[in-house]
Design an enzyme around this catalytic site. Structure first.
Site, PDB file in Angstrom:
ATOM      1  NE  ARG A  83      -3.584   2.472   2.314  1.00 30.88           N
ATOM      2  CZ  ARG A  83      -3.720   3.310   3.337  1.00 30.88           C
ATOM      3  NH1 ARG A  83      -3.268   2.981   4.531  1.00 30.88           N
ATOM      4  NH2 ARG A  83      -4.337   4.461   3.187  1.00 30.88           N
ATOM      5  CG  HIS A 128      -1.656   8.690   3.477  1.00 29.78           C
ATOM      6  ND1 HIS A 128      -1.810   7.338   3.657  1.00 29.78           N
ATOM      7  CD2 HIS A 128      -1.312   9.172   4.692  1.00 29.78           C
ATOM      8  CE1 HIS A 128      -1.557   7.006   4.920  1.00 29.78           C
ATOM      9  NE2 HIS A 128      -1.247   8.111   5.571  1.00 29.78           N
ATOM     10  CD  GLU A 174      -5.819   7.675   9.549  1.00 30.46           C
ATOM     11  OE1 GLU A 174      -5.256   8.725   9.906  1.00 30.46           O
ATOM     12  OE2 GLU A 174      -5.618   6.578  10.090  1.00 30.46           O
ATOM     13  CG  ASN A 314      -5.909   3.532   8.114  1.00 28.82           C
ATOM     14  OD1 ASN A 314      -5.962   2.589   7.321  1.00 28.82           O
ATOM     15  ND2 ASN A 314      -5.526   4.746   7.765  1.00 28.82           N
ATOM     16  CE1 TYR A 316      -3.096   3.276  12.507  1.00 22.83           C
ATOM     17  CE2 TYR A 316      -1.103   2.242  13.356  1.00 22.83           C
ATOM     18  CZ  TYR A 316      -1.777   2.883  12.334  1.00 22.83           C
ATOM     19  OH  TYR A 316      -1.142   3.131  11.151  1.00 22.83           O
ATOM     20  CD  GLU A 387      -2.416   3.742   7.931  1.00 28.56           C
ATOM     21  OE1 GLU A 387      -2.270   4.131   9.114  1.00 28.56           O
ATOM     22  OE2 GLU A 387      -2.472   4.521   6.970  1.00 28.56           O
TER      23      GLU A 387
END
Ligand code: GBH
Length: 489
Positions: A83, A128, A174, A314, A316, A387
């Protein structure tokens, strides 16, 4: 410790994407090479005071020049996808106000061909965080509806030149982070604050994050419409969007905290996904924001009908969410944020193991919960984890040997991948997983002080060395493929 899927991986499809992720501003450098125009991050990082170590992405980790070496590292890893994002200002240095920069086109053609040569599928993000500075200067970037035609013009060029070989597209990375950081908190370009947030002079309306977001949603819709009508049938790829998605755990089991957690999900990611998938903003947002939420015209709704082919997440970490709709919100959380309070600890205990990023706590259960939530809310739309990862602090005193022994990352990936596998056993349609990141890189406001890579980068001579996590990820991928082979033969 070994990185492995502990139960049988029967639910992984054979074309599952195992990859690593990157973005152009964080990786490429070469900020004025081959006709590239300046983007908003070039300008922002060159103003003093924004970045922790005073650094910038002028050289970054020189991936622009070292891409072949980096592809060799990917080949060693055994990943089947990479990516990366295209630098808009390399393709269109002045957006629609200038020519296509053929040197930029050539660069990405070479990169894409070099990946395909090793059997690695390019997985391409169009924006991005970075946009050409020209668009900020001309009309205020995402705040203007003019960006919709600029973005779709750029997307069209990318589909045209690269779409015969690129089968996975992410329109915007995002947008929820860009809208909040750029237009409410003022910590990202264009440094605009709203309401009582931040200490920047520009921006003064609580509405700005919602206006910027509205233009991002419609830019996505325009790009997807172009892909659907002019390219998809012939090129046969998939197109989606990537949202920053934390998992929100209610602080208590009260119905107030439960609905606050639901509000948080709506104000952070359904904000974008609901319009794109259902053609309207989430109920909770409409109720709380009323006329402060921009409206979609009939024509907009038609465009939004084109939806997306996958949801990029994404993911985390997780946080607790407390109600504060009827009581005073702590720390200035207001109606425009959904009137909920976000906490990372309860009774003095963190939600998960803390890490060097103050926002990142290890809460692997959140992956499964989030994926199941997305599956239910969005009717089984395919999901790709675009991600997932963890950082170490740069420590100039530690030996290279210590820096390579990233057992914390190995444990983190192990637990998150197993949680993802659980969601797949429960029927979620997950198509891929990308570790953030292939290499240590420019971590935005943290500059080079945080290291997210599976490979260590010496920021002085830019030498790359695999960390333990690279070895473990490689084993996981190859075990997975050999297990799969035994299932299919
Ligand atoms: C991703 O964003 C980016 O896409 C990637 O470029 C970046 O390098 C990577 O993650 C690692 O940071 O309100 O306490 O959650 C991460 C998104 C969003 C994480 C905002 C920190 C802030 C604080 N970031 N979040 S909090």
């Amino acid at each position: 410790e070994k990185l492995s899927i502990t139960k049988e991986p029967v639910s992984f499809p054979s074309n599952f994407l195992f990859g690593t992720a990157s973005s152009c501003y964080q990786f490429e450098g070469a900020f004025v090479s081959d006709g590239k125009g300046l983007n908003n991050w070039d300008v922002f990082t060159h103003e003093s005071g924004h970045i922790a170590d005073g650094s910038n992405g002028d050289i970054a980790i020189d991936h622009y020049n070292r891409y072949q070496e980096d592809i060799n590292l990917m080949e060693d890893l055994g990943v089947n996808s990479f990516r990366f994002s295209i630098s808009w200002a390399r393709i269109l240095p002045k957006g629609m106000y200038g020519d296509v920069n053929m040197a930029g086109i050539q660069h990405y053609k070479k990169l894409i061909d070099a990946l395909l040569h090793k059997g690695i599928q390019p997985f391409v993000t169009l924006a991005h965080y970075d946009i050409p500075q020209e668009l900020e200067d001309r009309y205020g970037g995402w705040l203007s509806p003019k960006i919709q035609s600029d973005f779709s013009y750029y997307a069209d060029i990318c589909f045209k030149y690269f779409g015969d070989r690129v089968k996975y597209w992410v329109t915007i990375n995002e947008p929820n982070v860009m809208a909040v950081r750029g237009y409410r908190l003022g910590t990202f370009p264009p440094v605009r604050c709203s309401g009582s947030f931040g200490n920047c002079s520009a921006g003064n309306s609580e509405k700005e994050p919602f206006i910027a977001a509205h233009n991002m949603i419609l830019s996505h819709a325009d790009a997807v419409s172009i892909y659907r009508t002019r390219y998809q049938e012939r090129q046969g790829g998939m197109i989606g969007i990537s949202l920053n998605t934390q998992w929100y755990e209610p602080f208590s089991n009260s119905s107030e905290d439960n609905s606050a957690a639901q509000r948080a999900r709506s104000f952070v990611y359904n904000w974008f996904l609901d319009p794109i998938i259902f053609g309207r903003y989430p109920e909770e947002m409409q109720q709380i924001l009323g006329n402060n939420l921009p409206a979609f015209s009939r024509n907009d709704v038609k465009k939004l009908n084109n939806g997306l082919d996958f949801i990029g997440i994404n993911h985390y970490t997780a946080a607790y969410i407390k109600e504060c709709l009827y009581i005073a919100c702590e720390h200035g959380y207001s109606w425009s944020e959904g009137s909920y309070f976000r906490a990372t600890e309860k009774d003095g205990v963190y939600i998960g193991k803390p890490t060097t990023m103050d926002w990142l706590f290890v809460y692997p259960q959140g992956m499964e919960k989030l994926v199941m939530y997305m599956k239910d809310r969005f009717n089984n739309t395919p999901i790709i984890v675009t991600e997932n990862g963890i950082a170490e602090s740069d420590n100039p005193n530690s030996s290279l040997e210590d820096a390579l022994n990233d057992t914390q990352r190995v444990e983190y990936m192990h637990s998150y991948l197993n949680s993802l596998a659980n969601s797949m056993r429960e029927g979620a349609d997950v198509r891929g997983y990308f570790a953030w990141s292939l290499l240590d890189n420019f971590e935005w406001l943290e500059g080079y002080t945080k290291r997210f890579g599976l490979h260590y980068v010496n920021f002085t001579n830019l030498q790359r060395t695999p960390k333990l996590s690279a070895t473990r990820y490689k084993e996981l991928i190859s075990n997975f493929h050999s297990q799969l082979a035994t299932y299919t033969t």
